[in-house]
Design a protein around this motif. Structure first.
Motif, PDB file in Angstrom:
ATOM      1  N   ASP A  90       0.830  -1.204   0.000  1.00 53.78           N
ATOM      2  CA  ASP A  90       0.000   0.000   0.000  1.00 53.78           C
ATOM      3  C   ASP A  90       0.861   1.250   0.000  1.00 53.78           C
ATOM      4  OD1 ASP A  90      -2.296  -1.505   0.040  1.00 53.78           O
ATOM      5  OD2 ASP A  90      -2.531  -1.386   2.206  1.00 53.78           O
ATOM      6  N   LEU A  91       1.918   1.245   0.796  1.00 48.69           N
ATOM      7  CA  LEU A  91       2.799   2.400   0.871  1.00 48.69           C
ATOM      8  C   LEU A  91       3.507   2.618  -0.463  1.00 48.69           C
ATOM      9  CD1 LEU A  91       3.836   4.628   2.674  1.00 48.69           C
ATOM     10  CD2 LEU A  91       5.651   3.098   3.434  1.00 48.69           C
ATOM     11  N   ALA A  92       3.941   1.542  -1.108  1.00 46.34           N
ATOM     12  CA  ALA A  92       4.596   1.666  -2.415  1.00 46.34           C
ATOM     13  C   ALA A  92       3.624   2.233  -3.444  1.00 46.34           C
ATOM     14  CB  ALA A  92       5.126   0.310  -2.863  1.00 46.34           C
ATOM     15  N   LEU A  97       1.641   6.900  -6.678  1.00 49.32           N
ATOM     16  CA  LEU A  97       0.612   7.898  -6.976  1.00 49.32           C
ATOM     17  C   LEU A  97       1.094   9.314  -6.688  1.00 49.32           C
ATOM     18  CD1 LEU A  97      -2.630   6.154  -5.669  1.00 49.32           C
ATOM     19  CD2 LEU A  97      -2.021   6.663  -8.027  1.00 49.32           C
ATOM     20  N   LEU A  98       1.851   9.471  -5.613  1.00 48.93           N
ATOM     21  CA  LEU A  98       2.402  10.782  -5.286  1.00 48.93           C
ATOM     22  C   LEU A  98       3.355  11.252  -6.373  1.00 48.93           C
ATOM     23  CD1 LEU A  98       2.680  13.098  -3.245  1.00 48.93           C
ATOM     24  CD2 LEU A  98       4.509  11.792  -2.161  1.00 48.93           C
ATOM     25  N   GLU A  99       4.219  10.380  -6.845  1.00 50.23           N
ATOM     26  CA  GLU A  99       5.150  10.737  -7.921  1.00 50.23           C
ATOM     27  C   GLU A  99       4.396  11.088  -9.196  1.00 50.23           C
ATOM     28  OE1 GLU A  99       8.421  11.370  -8.237  1.00 50.23           O
ATOM     29  OE2 GLU A  99       8.306  11.335  -6.056  1.00 50.23           O
ATOM     30  N   LEU A 100       3.364  10.311  -9.529  1.00 46.62           N
ATOM     31  CA  LEU A 100       2.558  10.597 -10.707  1.00 46.62           C
ATOM     32  C   LEU A 100       1.877  11.950 -10.573  1.00 46.62           C
ATOM     33  CD1 LEU A 100       1.397   9.634 -13.410  1.00 46.62           C
ATOM     34  CD2 LEU A 100      -0.438   8.548 -12.121  1.00 46.62           C
ATOM     35  N   SER A 101       1.356  12.225  -9.387  1.00 47.42           N
ATOM     36  CA  SER A 101       0.719  13.517  -9.141  1.00 47.42           C
ATOM     37  C   SER A 101       1.702  14.661  -9.329  1.00 47.42           C
ATOM     38  CB  SER A 101       0.146  13.540  -7.728  1.00 47.42           C
ATOM     39  OG  SER A 101      -0.271  14.819  -7.374  1.00 47.42           O
ATOM     40  N   ARG A 102       2.903  14.493  -8.803  1.00 51.71           N
ATOM     41  CA  ARG A 102       3.919  15.546  -8.962  1.00 51.71           C
ATOM     42  C   ARG A 102       4.303  15.719 -10.424  1.00 51.71           C
ATOM     43  NH1 ARG A 102       7.490  13.792  -3.728  1.00 51.71           N
ATOM     44  NH2 ARG A 102       6.229  14.909  -2.201  1.00 51.71           N
ATOM     45  N   THR A 103       4.423  14.607 -11.147  1.00 51.86           N
ATOM     46  CA  THR A 103       4.761  14.676 -12.568  1.00 51.86           C
ATOM     47  C   THR A 103       3.679  15.414 -13.344  1.00 51.86           C
ATOM     48  OG1 THR A 103       5.968  12.601 -12.410  1.00 51.86           O
ATOM     49  CG2 THR A 103       5.306  13.306 -14.613  1.00 51.86           C
ATOM     50  N   LEU A 104       2.419  15.077 -13.058  1.00 46.42           N
ATOM     51  CA  LEU A 104       1.315  15.714 -13.775  1.00 46.42           C
ATOM     52  C   LEU A 104       1.182  17.190 -13.416  1.00 46.42           C
ATOM     53  CD1 LEU A 104      -1.394  12.929 -13.658  1.00 46.42           C
ATOM     54  CD2 LEU A 104       0.033  13.616 -15.580  1.00 46.42           C
TER      55      LEU A 104
END
Length: 138
Positions: A90-92, A97-104
């Motif tokens: 879950d943490l991974a 998702l956090l990295e994807l959010s930052r990328t977007l």
């Protein structure tokens, strides 16, 4: 009834889910099995399994079971039950998702001739309705 008001004790202690040792997302069969296991533990040796330093009784287990049986009381118990911290897979997933959010979020700031992450955000303008100057009515 204020769900978060303190009566004589902290309302976050002894929710029905904690008394029964049941996850709020568990199905009915799993819940019944956990209730039976909790009653069995109390009948063998209640002192071995205290909850927040207090020895549970069968009456408390019965009361918690009744709370989960009624929709209103179950929702109230769900609202004041803390979810466990994410761990492992879950943490991974959350980190991805956090990295994807930052990328977007940085992709929208990229120049128009360089679409970031293979997405062209200029297309969204054609999909969204045109803005209106009118205030929404109440």
């Amino acid at each position: 009834m204020n769900l978060w008001s303190w009566r004589d004790r902290n309302p976050y202690y002894e929710t029905a889910f904690q008394v029964l040792d049941v996850d709020p997302t568990a199905d009915r069969a799993a819940t019944r099995a956990r209730i039976a296991a909790r009653r069995k533990r109390i009948s063998y040796d209640a002192k071995r399994f205290p909850l927040f330093g207090e020895i549970l009784t069968v009456a408390q287990v019965n009361e918690a079971e009744e709370q989960l049986a009624t929709p209103r009381a179950r929702i109230a118990a769900e609202l004041i039950t803390h979810r466990p911290e994410p761990s492992g897979d879950d943490l991974a997933d959350l980190n991805n998702l956090l990295e994807l959010s930052r990328t977007l979020s940085t992709a929208t700031e990229a120049p128009a001739h360089e679409p970031a992450a293979g997405l062209d955000y200029r297309v969204l303008l054609a999909l969204l309705p045109a803005p209106t100057d009118q205030e929404p009515s109440a």
